[in-house]
Motif scaffolding. Structure first.
Motif, PDB file in Angstrom:
ATOM      1  N   CYS A  23      41.389  45.524  34.228  1.00 37.84           N
ATOM      2  CA  CYS A  23      42.262  45.919  35.335  1.00 37.84           C
ATOM      3  C   CYS A  23      41.592  45.498  36.637  1.00 37.84           C
ATOM      4  O   CYS A  23      40.441  45.041  36.645  1.00 37.84           O
ATOM      5  CB  CYS A  23      42.486  47.430  35.313  1.00 37.84           C
ATOM      6  N   GLY A  24      42.289  45.669  37.754  1.00 37.95           N
ATOM      7  CA  GLY A  24      41.748  45.268  39.032  1.00 37.95           C
ATOM      8  C   GLY A  24      40.426  45.934  39.365  1.00 37.95           C
ATOM      9  O   GLY A  24      39.485  45.299  39.845  1.00 37.95           O
ATOM     10  N   GLU A  25      40.334  47.226  39.096  1.00 37.75           N
ATOM     11  CA  GLU A  25      39.116  47.975  39.424  1.00 37.75           C
ATOM     12  C   GLU A  25      37.932  47.501  38.594  1.00 37.75           C
ATOM     13  O   GLU A  25      36.841  47.269  39.128  1.00 37.75           O
ATOM     14  CB  GLU A  25      39.356  49.468  39.185  1.00 37.75           C
ATOM     15  N   ALA A  29      34.532  45.291  39.767  1.00 38.29           N
ATOM     16  CA  ALA A  29      33.181  45.777  39.473  1.00 38.29           C
ATOM     17  C   ALA A  29      32.400  44.732  38.684  1.00 38.29           C
ATOM     18  O   ALA A  29      31.201  44.516  38.925  1.00 38.29           O
ATOM     19  CB  ALA A  29      33.252  47.091  38.701  1.00 38.29           C
ATOM     20  N   TRP A  30      33.081  44.079  37.719  1.00 34.49           N
ATOM     21  CA  TRP A  30      32.446  43.028  36.911  1.00 34.49           C
ATOM     22  C   TRP A  30      32.015  41.862  37.786  1.00 34.49           C
ATOM     23  O   TRP A  30      30.894  41.354  37.665  1.00 34.49           O
ATOM     24  CB  TRP A  30      33.431  42.547  35.842  1.00 34.49           C
ATOM     25  N   TYR A  31      32.872  41.437  38.710  1.00 25.80           N
ATOM     26  CA  TYR A  31      32.566  40.305  39.590  1.00 25.80           C
ATOM     27  C   TYR A  31      31.402  40.648  40.521  1.00 25.80           C
ATOM     28  O   TYR A  31      30.474  39.854  40.697  1.00 25.80           O
ATOM     29  CB  TYR A  31      33.808  39.941  40.406  1.00 25.80           C
ATOM     30  N   GLU A  32      31.446  41.829  41.117  1.00 25.80           N
ATOM     31  CA  GLU A  32      30.385  42.238  42.032  1.00 25.80           C
ATOM     32  C   GLU A  32      29.049  42.351  41.306  1.00 25.80           C
ATOM     33  O   GLU A  32      27.995  41.996  41.855  1.00 25.80           O
ATOM     34  CB  GLU A  32      30.758  43.574  42.686  1.00 25.80           C
ATOM     35  N   HIS A  33      29.073  42.837  40.058  1.00 28.01           N
ATOM     36  CA  HIS A  33      27.841  42.922  39.268  1.00 28.01           C
ATOM     37  C   HIS A  33      27.279  41.530  39.014  1.00 28.01           C
ATOM     38  O   HIS A  33      26.053  41.320  39.060  1.00 28.01           O
ATOM     39  CB  HIS A  33      28.118  43.631  37.944  1.00 28.01           C
ATOM     40  N   LEU A  34      28.157  40.562  38.749  1.00 33.78           N
ATOM     41  CA  LEU A  34      27.717  39.189  38.503  1.00 33.78           C
ATOM     42  C   LEU A  34      27.044  38.601  39.732  1.00 33.78           C
ATOM     43  O   LEU A  34      26.004  37.935  39.635  1.00 33.78           O
ATOM     44  CB  LEU A  34      28.921  38.330  38.088  1.00 33.78           C
ATOM     45  N   VAL A  35      27.609  38.874  40.915  1.00 33.95           N
ATOM     46  CA  VAL A  35      27.000  38.400  42.155  1.00 33.95           C
ATOM     47  C   VAL A  35      25.643  39.065  42.374  1.00 33.95           C
ATOM     48  O   VAL A  35      24.646  38.393  42.677  1.00 33.95           O
ATOM     49  CB  VAL A  35      27.924  38.671  43.366  1.00 33.95           C
ATOM     50  N   ALA A  36      25.587  40.378  42.217  1.00 32.07           N
ATOM     51  CA  ALA A  36      24.330  41.109  42.413  1.00 32.07           C
ATOM     52  C   ALA A  36      23.255  40.639  41.431  1.00 32.07           C
ATOM     53  O   ALA A  36      22.080  40.503  41.796  1.00 32.07           O
ATOM     54  CB  ALA A  36      24.569  42.607  42.260  1.00 32.07           C
ATOM     55  N   ALA A 207      37.590  33.001  39.008  1.00 29.84           N
ATOM     56  CA  ALA A 207      37.245  34.417  39.179  1.00 29.84           C
ATOM     57  C   ALA A 207      37.164  34.789  40.657  1.00 29.84           C
ATOM     58  O   ALA A 207      37.560  35.889  41.058  1.00 29.84           O
ATOM     59  CB  ALA A 207      35.924  34.723  38.483  1.00 29.84           C
ATOM     60  N   THR A 208      36.653  33.858  41.476  1.00 32.42           N
ATOM     61  CA  THR A 208      36.518  34.121  42.906  1.00 32.42           C
ATOM     62  C   THR A 208      37.887  34.281  43.561  1.00 32.42           C
ATOM     63  O   THR A 208      38.108  35.199  44.369  1.00 32.42           O
ATOM     64  CB  THR A 208      35.734  32.977  43.578  1.00 32.42           C
ATOM     65  N   VAL A 209      38.815  33.405  43.217  1.00 36.29           N
ATOM     66  CA  VAL A 209      40.173  33.514  43.750  1.00 36.29           C
ATOM     67  C   VAL A 209      40.828  34.807  43.267  1.00 36.29           C
ATOM     68  O   VAL A 209      41.498  35.510  44.039  1.00 36.29           O
ATOM     69  CB  VAL A 209      41.024  32.300  43.340  1.00 36.29           C
ATOM     70  N   ALA A 210      40.628  35.130  41.990  1.00 39.26           N
ATOM     71  CA  ALA A 210      41.205  36.365  41.443  1.00 39.26           C
ATOM     72  C   ALA A 210      40.662  37.583  42.174  1.00 39.26           C
ATOM     73  O   ALA A 210      41.414  38.511  42.504  1.00 39.26           O
ATOM     74  CB  ALA A 210      40.908  36.461  39.946  1.00 39.26           C
ATOM     75  N   TYR A 211      39.351  37.597  42.462  1.00 41.26           N
ATOM     76  CA  TYR A 211      38.758  38.723  43.200  1.00 41.26           C
ATOM     77  C   TYR A 211      39.390  38.833  44.585  1.00 41.26           C
ATOM     78  O   TYR A 211      39.719  39.935  45.056  1.00 41.26           O
ATOM     79  CB  TYR A 211      37.245  38.531  43.322  1.00 41.26           C
ATOM     80  N   GLY A 212      39.556  37.690  45.252  1.00 41.27           N
ATOM     81  CA  GLY A 212      40.160  37.705  46.577  1.00 41.27           C
ATOM     82  C   GLY A 212      41.581  38.220  46.557  1.00 41.27           C
ATOM     83  O   GLY A 212      42.000  38.970  47.444  1.00 41.27           O
ATOM     84  N   MET A 213      42.347  37.866  45.523  1.00 44.19           N
ATOM     85  CA  MET A 213      43.732  38.318  45.414  1.00 44.19           C
ATOM     86  C   MET A 213      43.807  39.801  45.093  1.00 44.19           C
ATOM     87  O   MET A 213      44.578  40.548  45.698  1.00 44.19           O
ATOM     88  CB  MET A 213      44.456  37.494  44.350  1.00 44.19           C
ATOM     89  N   VAL A 214      42.999  40.237  44.137  1.00 40.46           N
ATOM     90  CA  VAL A 214      43.006  41.639  43.727  1.00 40.46           C
ATOM     91  C   VAL A 214      42.639  42.555  44.885  1.00 40.46           C
ATOM     92  O   VAL A 214      43.194  43.652  45.033  1.00 40.46           O
ATOM     93  CB  VAL A 214      42.031  41.853  42.540  1.00 40.46           C
ATOM     94  N   ASN A 215      41.723  42.079  45.735  1.00 41.72           N
ATOM     95  CA  ASN A 215      41.255  42.899  46.851  1.00 41.72           C
ATOM     96  C   ASN A 215      41.929  42.550  48.179  1.00 41.72           C
ATOM     97  O   ASN A 215      41.465  42.975  49.240  1.00 41.72           O
ATOM     98  CB  ASN A 215      39.733  42.762  46.968  1.00 41.72           C
ATOM     99  N   HIS A 216      43.010  41.796  48.113  1.00 36.74           N
ATOM    100  CA  HIS A 216      43.842  41.478  49.281  1.00 36.74           C
ATOM    101  C   HIS A 216      43.034  40.855  50.417  1.00 36.74           C
ATOM    102  O   HIS A 216      43.190  41.215  51.593  1.00 36.74           O
ATOM    103  CB  HIS A 216      44.554  42.742  49.783  1.00 36.74           C
ATOM    104  N   LEU A 217      42.186  39.894  50.055  1.00 38.23           N
ATOM    105  CA  LEU A 217      41.335  39.245  51.045  1.00 38.23           C
ATOM    106  C   LEU A 217      41.881  37.902  51.518  1.00 38.23           C
ATOM    107  O   LEU A 217      41.466  37.407  52.564  1.00 38.23           O
ATOM    108  CB  LEU A 217      39.933  39.013  50.457  1.00 38.23           C
TER     109      LEU A 217
END
Length: 302
Positions: A23-25, A29-36, A207-217
């Protein structure tokens, strides 16, 4: 309708390798963990760093700055936007960048090609638009270095994702650029250049585009008009098809390049000493740096 494997809510993402639906949430969290994890693995942001973030206003740099500010609230960030001077393109992306930094409360600096060399990219390319990417890339690097130095930053973060990294590896091979393919960096460059970091280098563009869309960026923005001249455009298309057919291809390329460099090891002989450019004072191994060499050639051609 696909549902999240972790909570049962509607899924917005399915990983092509593992097949996991999120899901979006949980995807965020998965994407942010990958960056960290990537930042930690490569020691990109030591405590007390002041990081200049290259912010074009496009999708990758927008996600990069947003995620870094969220993950590292105690780190100082300054956004740097380079205005190349591209008609009917750059003005819109600069407005998007300005909107983002205001929302995030981040310091923002804008430096133009006109500030760096006295001309816009459009003016520099008037007689040779097919050289757009090499000219733009060289001058953008100079502009970022100048802005980061003026901002007293000790790191420059760029939004290069895994797609960009894999594309660059393949482009070096296609051009026969063995220096870049097998570069071991045994120089004193680290004492002269501000280190570059790429926190999204293990995140795919998808994944980066998906994160931006999910978080309305993200907002709808025009594409650079010079893209049609780029070798990267063709490589991006072919590599995207390979990744779709054989998931994990891009990761294999970038990790293979890292293994190659590790096996080559340090160069034999003396460290190559870098000095400064006679014309602008930027670090270089030659009399003139790459940017000044390029500008001199463009001046000769009128």
């Amino acid at each position: 309708m696909a549902v999240c494997d972790r909570c049962g809510k509607r899924a917005v993402w399915r990983d092509t390798e593992s097949g996991e639906a999120l899901c979006g949430e949980h995807f965020s969290a998965w994407y942010e963990h990958l960056v960290a994890e990537t930042v930690c693995r490569y020691g990109m942001i030591p405590a007390g760093s002041r990081v200049a973030v290259g912010l074009s206003g496009g999708k990758d740099s927008t996600v990069l700055l947003s995620v870094l500010v969220k993950l590292y609230p105690d780190t100082e960030f300054v956004a740097v936007t380079v205005d190349e001077g591209i008609a009917d393109y750059r003005d819109e992306t600069i407005r998007a960048a300005e909107t983002l930094v205001k929302r995030l409360g981040v310091e923002h600096r804008i430096l133009s090609f006109a500030d760096v060399c006295g001309k816009t990219l459009d003016e520099l390319l008037a007689a040779a638009p097919e050289r757009a990417c090499s000219v733009c890339g060289t001058l953008r690097r100079r502009a970022l270095n100048l802005a980061a130095r003026e901002a007293e930053a000790d790191r420059i973060a760029t939004g290069h994702c895994m797609d960009d990294e894999a594309q660059s590896v393949l482009m070096n091979y296609l051009r026969g650029d063995i220096t870049r393919v097998a570069e071991n960096y045994k120089t004193n460059a680290g004492d002269l250049f501000i280190p570059r970091i790429k926190p999204l280098c293990r995140c795919t563009e998808r994944a980066t585009v998906a994160y931006g869309m999910v978080n309305h960026l993200l907002t709808s923005l025009p594409e650079c008009p010079y893209t049609r001249y780029a070798l990267r455009a063709g490589v991006r298309s072919e590599l995207g098809l390979l990744e779709y057919t054989y998931p994990g291809t891009m990761l294999a390329i970038v990790e293979g390049q890292e293994e190659l460099l590790a096996k080559l090891g340090p160069a034999v002989g003396e460290v190559r000493r870098m000095g400064v450019c006679e014309r602008c004072g930027e670090p270089t191994e030659n009399r003139l740096c790459a940017a000044c060499t390029l500008l001199a050639k463009l001046e000769e051609r009128g």
